[in-house]
Scaffold this motif. Structure first.
Motif, PDB file in Angstrom:
ATOM      1  N   ALA A 167      -2.385   4.431 -12.341  1.00  0.00           N
ATOM      2  CA  ALA A 167      -3.468   3.446 -12.448  1.00  0.00           C
ATOM      3  C   ALA A 167      -3.421   2.747 -13.803  1.00  0.00           C
ATOM      4  O   ALA A 167      -3.587   1.522 -13.897  1.00  0.00           O
ATOM      5  CB  ALA A 167      -4.819   4.134 -12.248  1.00  0.00           C
ATOM      6  N   VAL A 168      -3.179   3.522 -14.862  1.00  0.00           N
ATOM      7  CA  VAL A 168      -3.076   2.927 -16.198  1.00  0.00           C
ATOM      8  C   VAL A 168      -1.859   2.020 -16.283  1.00  0.00           C
ATOM      9  O   VAL A 168      -1.905   0.932 -16.871  1.00  0.00           O
ATOM     10  CB  VAL A 168      -3.016   4.029 -17.282  1.00  0.00           C
ATOM     11  CG1 VAL A 168      -2.753   3.433 -18.655  1.00  0.00           C
ATOM     12  CG2 VAL A 168      -4.315   4.830 -17.292  1.00  0.00           C
ATOM     13  N   ARG A 169      -0.742   2.459 -15.708  1.00  0.00           N
ATOM     14  CA  ARG A 169       0.474   1.630 -15.719  1.00  0.00           C
ATOM     15  C   ARG A 169       0.235   0.305 -15.000  1.00  0.00           C
ATOM     16  O   ARG A 169       0.687  -0.754 -15.452  1.00  0.00           O
ATOM     17  CB  ARG A 169       1.602   2.415 -15.033  1.00  0.00           C
ATOM     18  CG  ARG A 169       2.903   1.628 -14.864  1.00  0.00           C
ATOM     19  CD  ARG A 169       3.646   1.480 -16.176  1.00  0.00           C
ATOM     20  NE  ARG A 169       4.066   2.770 -16.667  1.00  0.00           N
ATOM     21  CZ  ARG A 169       5.189   3.396 -16.293  1.00  0.00           C
ATOM     22  NH1 ARG A 169       5.987   2.836 -15.397  1.00  0.00           N
ATOM     23  NH2 ARG A 169       5.518   4.552 -16.828  1.00  0.00           N
ATOM     24  N   LEU A 170      -0.477   0.361 -13.878  1.00  0.00           N
ATOM     25  CA  LEU A 170      -0.773  -0.858 -13.132  1.00  0.00           C
ATOM     26  C   LEU A 170      -1.669  -1.784 -13.960  1.00  0.00           C
ATOM     27  O   LEU A 170      -1.476  -3.008 -13.987  1.00  0.00           O
ATOM     28  CB  LEU A 170      -1.446  -0.497 -11.813  1.00  0.00           C
ATOM     29  CG  LEU A 170      -1.557  -1.586 -10.747  1.00  0.00           C
ATOM     30  CD1 LEU A 170      -0.186  -2.134 -10.389  1.00  0.00           C
ATOM     31  CD2 LEU A 170      -2.240  -1.023  -9.502  1.00  0.00           C
ATOM     32  N   ALA A 171      -2.651  -1.214 -14.642  1.00  0.00           N
ATOM     33  CA  ALA A 171      -3.524  -2.009 -15.507  1.00  0.00           C
ATOM     34  C   ALA A 171      -2.730  -2.662 -16.625  1.00  0.00           C
ATOM     35  O   ALA A 171      -2.995  -3.815 -17.017  1.00  0.00           O
ATOM     36  CB  ALA A 171      -4.621  -1.126 -16.092  1.00  0.00           C
ATOM     37  N   GLN A 303       3.677   1.472  -4.442  1.00  0.00           N
ATOM     38  CA  GLN A 303       4.866   0.768  -4.923  1.00  0.00           C
ATOM     39  C   GLN A 303       5.206   1.181  -6.354  1.00  0.00           C
ATOM     40  O   GLN A 303       6.363   1.410  -6.695  1.00  0.00           O
ATOM     41  CB  GLN A 303       4.659  -0.755  -4.859  1.00  0.00           C
ATOM     42  CG  GLN A 303       5.877  -1.563  -5.317  1.00  0.00           C
ATOM     43  CD  GLN A 303       7.118  -1.237  -4.507  1.00  0.00           C
ATOM     44  OE1 GLN A 303       7.087  -1.286  -3.272  1.00  0.00           O
ATOM     45  NE2 GLN A 303       8.209  -0.901  -5.178  1.00  0.00           N
ATOM     46  N   VAL A 304       4.173   1.281  -7.188  1.00  0.00           N
ATOM     47  CA  VAL A 304       4.403   1.704  -8.572  1.00  0.00           C
ATOM     48  C   VAL A 304       4.970   3.116  -8.594  1.00  0.00           C
ATOM     49  O   VAL A 304       5.885   3.439  -9.360  1.00  0.00           O
ATOM     50  CB  VAL A 304       3.096   1.651  -9.384  1.00  0.00           C
ATOM     51  CG1 VAL A 304       3.327   2.094 -10.817  1.00  0.00           C
ATOM     52  CG2 VAL A 304       2.518   0.237  -9.345  1.00  0.00           C
ATOM     53  N   ILE A 305       4.445   3.960  -7.734  1.00  0.00           N
ATOM     54  CA  ILE A 305       4.885   5.346  -7.682  1.00  0.00           C
ATOM     55  C   ILE A 305       6.313   5.450  -7.172  1.00  0.00           C
ATOM     56  O   ILE A 305       7.120   6.240  -7.670  1.00  0.00           O
ATOM     57  CB  ILE A 305       3.924   6.154  -6.792  1.00  0.00           C
ATOM     58  CG1 ILE A 305       2.574   6.293  -7.497  1.00  0.00           C
ATOM     59  CG2 ILE A 305       4.486   7.524  -6.460  1.00  0.00           C
ATOM     60  CD1 ILE A 305       1.460   6.791  -6.610  1.00  0.00           C
ATOM     61  N   ASP A 306       6.672   4.661  -6.166  1.00  0.00           N
ATOM     62  CA  ASP A 306       8.006   4.720  -5.595  1.00  0.00           C
ATOM     63  C   ASP A 306       9.084   4.403  -6.622  1.00  0.00           C
ATOM     64  O   ASP A 306      10.205   4.914  -6.543  1.00  0.00           O
ATOM     65  CB  ASP A 306       8.121   3.756  -4.410  1.00  0.00           C
ATOM     66  CG  ASP A 306       7.395   4.292  -3.179  1.00  0.00           C
ATOM     67  OD1 ASP A 306       7.074   5.494  -3.171  1.00  0.00           O
ATOM     68  OD2 ASP A 306       7.150   3.505  -2.246  1.00  0.00           O
ATOM     69  N   ASP A 307       8.773   3.547  -7.590  1.00  0.00           N
ATOM     70  CA  ASP A 307       9.754   3.219  -8.628  1.00  0.00           C
ATOM     71  C   ASP A 307      10.149   4.449  -9.431  1.00  0.00           C
ATOM     72  O   ASP A 307      11.260   4.549  -9.937  1.00  0.00           O
ATOM     73  CB  ASP A 307       9.173   2.155  -9.578  1.00  0.00           C
ATOM     74  CG  ASP A 307       8.976   0.813  -8.890  1.00  0.00           C
ATOM     75  OD1 ASP A 307       9.590   0.611  -7.819  1.00  0.00           O
ATOM     76  OD2 ASP A 307       8.208  -0.014  -9.408  1.00  0.00           O
ATOM     77  N   ASN A 308       9.220   5.390  -9.553  1.00  0.00           N
ATOM     78  CA  ASN A 308       9.475   6.594 -10.336  1.00  0.00           C
ATOM     79  C   ASN A 308       9.987   7.749  -9.482  1.00  0.00           C
ATOM     80  O   ASN A 308      10.444   8.756 -10.003  1.00  0.00           O
ATOM     81  CB  ASN A 308       8.174   7.010 -11.045  1.00  0.00           C
ATOM     82  CG  ASN A 308       8.376   8.106 -12.059  1.00  0.00           C
ATOM     83  OD1 ASN A 308       8.231   9.272 -11.724  1.00  0.00           O
ATOM     84  ND2 ASN A 308       8.717   7.734 -13.281  1.00  0.00           N
TER      85      ASN A 308
END
Length: 426
Positions: A167-171, A303-308
């Motif tokens: 959530a912080v990364r997305l922000a 999507q953000v999680i899948d990158d990691n």
């Protein structure tokens, strides 16, 4: 008894349905008592997180459909509404599923560590509700050991990101420099603790923490240099926030469209970025329809999680290999519970003989017999009673040429198998 794991998660059901079947801390104990009283239910555990609701139950034959019927009835859902979203695992597949859940292999964030704590909390709740017996209690203990081993022996936890971090990364993608942003965290639990830690590392300009219990908000704010408010004061402070991250255990949204609309007007249309990682949701979905509001739900983080995720897939394969081995070990232990152990019967048989003969020896002493005579009676009679049946069977084996039984007797009694087995009468 059959072990069943029944549930739905972020892969099988949308958040709108997951929030309808979620259990919160205040209702889980009563739900466990209710579930454990259902016909055919012998043991029960409820695991409910933002990404999943699962029932782990031991059921008698013919009661396999009871958990699903109870889940729908408990949440007052239309019969059949959950059918296409539920998964079910039986027996060793249920054991494997529990191991994978506890190690984070079934999580949205592959290998995330928070789920293990949530499984431990579910275990404590089930114990306090007296909903567990030896088989499932042993399964949970085994689960914790497996999770620890996977963490130790693989790199599944290396560079893992939590939902809070995501959530912080997305922000950060929206607000390139978080040092210029005011962030409002709604909730003061473990997820918000992680979020506050990440935000502090990013040196956010201002951190506001809102919680139903003001003291908890103050404790969290004190650890991270933030400012604490109660949920009641949210409308007065919402307009200050550039970023809002929400994760509470509330059953109803804590931010309505009307409240957010007023905050946007007070901000003079400056955009507001919002992430709702609670299930049930903390922010009314209708808020996403407002102009200048960018609302993300927990399912939007994928999507953000899948990158990691890709960097940990090799470790996940190693973890699955460990889990396969441990599933078999638990199932072997469980099978042993259903097999009658002759060693137990043999000991009970011998102790019964001992008590009978000992009582007769004591009676001899009471009648004036000498201790030597009573001891001789005790030793000879007990020996004859214990060896009578084995000796008779060995005589029959010798006469019939049953060499397998003769060799087995030699191994059983620790005799040299090269020597002949005694078959004389007592």
């Amino acid at each position: 008894m059959k072990l069943i794991a029944l549930g739905l998660n972020h892969l099988t059901a949308p958040v709108s349905l997951r929030e309808q079947v979620a259990f919160d801390e205040d209702t889980t104990a009563a739900a466990l008592h209710e579930l454990a009283r259902e016909p055919g239910i012998d043991e029960a555990l409820i695991l409910s997180t933002c990404n999943r609701t699962e029932l782990y139950v031991s059921v008698t034959a013919g009661a396999e459909s009871v958990p699903q019927a109870w889940l729908s009835r408990h949440h007052r859902l239309t019969p059949g509404k959950l059918d296409e979203f539920l998964y079910r695992h039986d027996g060793d597949a249920a054991v494997r599923h529990m191991f994978r859940v506890a190690t984070g292999l079934d999580s949205m964030v592959l290998g995330e560590p928070q789920i293990l704590g949530q499984v431990k909390d579910a275990y404590q709740q089930a114990r306090q509700a007296n909903a567990l017996k030896t088989p499932m209690d042993r399964l949970l203990q085994h689960t914790f050991a497996v999770a620890k081993r996977v963490r130790t022996d693989t790199r599944i936890g290396a560079h893992t990101v939590s939902v809070a971090f995501t959530a912080v990364r997305l922000a950060e993608r929206v607000f390139t420099d978080l040092r210029q942003a005011c962030v409002l965290l709604i909730g003061a639990g473990d997820t918000m603790e992680l979020a506050a830690r990440h935000l502090t590392e990013k040196q956010v300009r201002r951190l506001i923490i809102a919680n139903r219990t003001l003291e908890n908000a103050q404790e969290l704010a004190g650890r991270h240099g933030g400012y604490a408010i109660s949920l009641h004061d949210l409308p007065q402070h919402l307009a200050e926030a550039d970023i809002v991250i929400a994760s509470t255990a509330a059953r109803q949204p804590v931010l309505t469209r009307e409240v957010v609309e007023k905050a946007i007007a007070a901000r003079r249309r400056r955009p507001m970025f919002m992430v709702d990682i609670a299930v049930p949701r903390d922010i009314d979905p209708a808020v996403g329809e407002l102009g200048d509001v960018y609302l993300y739900g927990i399912d939007d983080l994928r999507q953000v999680i899948d990158d990691n995720r890709r960097s940990r897939e090799n470790a996940a394969r190693e973890a699955d290999a460990i889990i396969d081995l441990q599933v078999e070990r638990y199932m072997a232990w469980l099978r042993a519970l259903t097999i009658r152990n002759p060693a137990v019967d043999l000991r009970l048989h011998a102790e019964s003989y001992r008590d009978q003969v000992l009582e007769k020896a004591r009676a001899m002493l009471a009648r004036g017999k000498s201790p030597e005579e009573a001891l001789a009676f005790l030793a000879n009679t007990l020996t004859n009673k214990l060896l009578h049946h084995p000796s008779a069977r060995l005589r029959e084996a010798a006469l019939s040429g049953d060499h397998d039984l003769l060799h087995a007797a030699g191994r059983l009694y620790g005799l040299d198998e090269n020597e002949s087995v005694e078959t004389s009468d007592e």
